[in-house]
Design a protein around this motif. Structure first.
Motif, short mmCIF file in Angstrom:
data_model
loop_
_atom_site.label_atom_id
_atom_site.label_comp_id
_atom_site.label_asym_id
_atom_site.label_seq_id
_atom_site.Cartn_x
_atom_site.Cartn_y
_atom_site.Cartn_z
N GLY A 65 7.00 31.00 42.84
CA GLY A 65 6.17 31.27 41.75
C GLY A 65 6.84 31.62 40.51
N GLY A 66 5.77 32.14 39.65
CA GLY A 66 6.30 32.25 38.30
C GLY A 66 6.75 33.88 38.27
N PRO A 67 6.84 34.35 36.84
CA PRO A 67 7.34 35.63 36.67
C PRO A 67 6.56 36.73 37.25
CG PRO A 67 7.08 34.40 34.67
CD PRO A 67 6.37 33.74 35.68
N SER A 68 7.20 37.67 37.83
CA SER A 68 6.98 38.84 38.71
C SER A 68 7.76 39.85 38.85
CB SER A 68 6.31 38.47 40.08
OG SER A 68 5.87 39.34 40.92
N LEU A 69 7.58 41.10 38.29
CA LEU A 69 8.48 42.18 38.63
C LEU A 69 8.60 42.61 40.10
CD1 LEU A 69 7.72 44.63 35.23
CD2 LEU A 69 9.73 42.79 35.85
N GLY A 70 7.36 42.63 40.70
CA GLY A 70 7.24 42.87 41.96
C GLY A 70 7.97 42.12 42.73
N ALA A 71 7.89 40.56 42.60
CA ALA A 71 8.82 39.93 43.63
C ALA A 71 10.13 39.80 43.19
CB ALA A 71 8.16 38.42 43.19
N ASP A 72 10.60 40.18 42.04
CA ASP A 72 11.88 40.35 41.54
C ASP A 72 12.65 41.52 42.34
OD1 ASP A 72 11.66 38.14 40.03
OD2 ASP A 72 11.83 39.00 38.20
N GLU A 73 11.62 42.44 42.45
CA GLU A 73 12.01 43.83 43.13
C GLU A 73 12.50 43.41 44.69
OE1 GLU A 73 10.04 48.18 44.61
OE2 GLU A 73 9.29 46.93 43.09
N MET A 74 11.59 42.55 45.11
CA MET A 74 11.94 42.15 46.65
C MET A 74 13.24 41.51 46.82
SD MET A 74 9.03 43.48 47.75
CE MET A 74 8.48 44.55 46.35
N VAL A 75 13.17 40.36 45.85
CA VAL A 75 14.82 39.94 45.89
C VAL A 75 15.73 40.91 45.75
CG1 VAL A 75 16.16 38.06 44.62
CG2 VAL A 75 13.80 37.61 45.18
N THR A 76 15.72 41.87 44.73
CA THR A 76 16.85 42.99 44.62
C THR A 76 17.05 43.73 45.87
OG1 THR A 76 16.24 42.86 42.10
CG2 THR A 76 17.38 44.78 43.11
N ALA A 77 15.98 44.01 46.38
CA ALA A 77 15.88 44.67 47.85
C ALA A 77 16.54 44.19 48.82
CB ALA A 77 14.52 45.29 47.98
N GLY A 78 16.17 42.68 49.00
CA GLY A 78 16.69 41.96 49.90
C GLY A 78 18.37 41.81 49.58
N LEU A 79 18.64 41.58 48.62
CA LEU A 79 20.18 41.48 48.13
C LEU A 79 20.89 42.76 48.49
CD1 LEU A 79 20.21 39.75 44.46
CD2 LEU A 79 21.02 38.82 46.74
N MET A 80 20.22 44.01 48.24
CA MET A 80 20.69 45.33 48.63
C MET A 80 20.94 45.56 50.01
SD MET A 80 19.21 47.62 45.80
CE MET A 80 19.88 49.00 46.66
N GLU A 81 20.17 45.05 50.87
CA GLU A 81 20.17 45.04 52.26
C GLU A 81 20.95 43.82 53.03
OE1 GLU A 81 18.35 46.75 54.68
OE2 GLU A 81 17.71 48.26 52.97
N GLY A 82 21.52 42.86 52.02
CA GLY A 82 22.34 41.83 52.75
C GLY A 82 21.63 40.84 53.24
N LYS A 83 20.22 40.56 52.98
CA LYS A 83 19.50 39.40 53.38
C LYS A 83 19.73 38.29 52.57
CE LYS A 83 17.48 42.70 55.76
NZ LYS A 83 17.79 42.67 57.09
N ILE A 84 19.46 37.09 53.47
CA ILE A 84 19.64 35.86 52.67
C ILE A 84 18.61 35.55 51.74
CG2 ILE A 84 19.53 33.31 53.10
CD1 ILE A 84 20.10 33.94 56.24
N ILE A 85 18.84 35.01 50.51
CA ILE A 85 17.96 34.99 49.38
C ILE A 85 17.51 33.45 49.20
CG2 ILE A 85 17.23 35.31 47.06
CD1 ILE A 85 17.29 38.01 48.91
N TYR A 86 16.39 32.91 49.12
CA TYR A 86 16.01 31.57 49.04
C TYR A 86 15.24 31.52 47.89
CZ TYR A 86 17.33 30.82 54.07
OH TYR A 86 17.99 30.67 55.23
N TYR A 87 15.19 30.27 46.99
CA TYR A 87 14.40 30.31 45.86
C TYR A 87 13.63 28.92 46.10
CZ TYR A 87 17.14 33.98 43.90
OH TYR A 87 17.74 35.30 43.76
#
Length: 124
Positions: A93-115
């Protein structure tokens, strides 16, 4: 089914962003995340949305309006906590601070990030 691991994937997309809290626009955002979740499920993985966990708890806790103290205490924190139990996060989806926060949290946890869903198909 193959020997490939099925992944638990958090679907992170806009919920309130750009909606001015219009219930129909929020519902459309949830539908977009649910549609992505179905595609992920059809690829053999277990999709989850933070909304599936948070919204029933927010209602039970007595939230009166989106964005009130009860809502804010549960909505994003539960999704961030859920990431610890997931293998990956997909940002849709489009712009979202909350969704971006989930990506950042995922990166910090070492999770795979897909787009994109296609990235999941290619990876598994």
């Amino acid at each position: 089914m193959s020997n490939k691991k099925n992944l638990m994937i958090l679907v992170a997309g806009p919920y309130r962003s750009g909606t001015h809290d219009d219930p129909q626009l929020i519902a459309a955002n949830v539908q977009a995340m649910t549609d992505a979740a179905l595609e992920i499920y059809n690829l053999g993985h277990l999709p989850v949305l933070g909304e599936w966990f948070a919204l029933p708890l927010i209602e039970a806790a007595g939230s009166k309006v989106i964005g009130d103290t009860v809502f804010n205490k549960i909505f994003h924190p539960i999704a961030v906590n859920l990431i610890q139990h997931c293998d990956a996060v997909i940002r849709i989806g489009g712009p979202s601070l909350g969704a971006d926060e989930m990506v950042t949290a995922g990166l910090m946890e070492g999770k795979i990030i897909y787009y994109a869903i296609e990235e999941i198909f290619a990876h598994t």
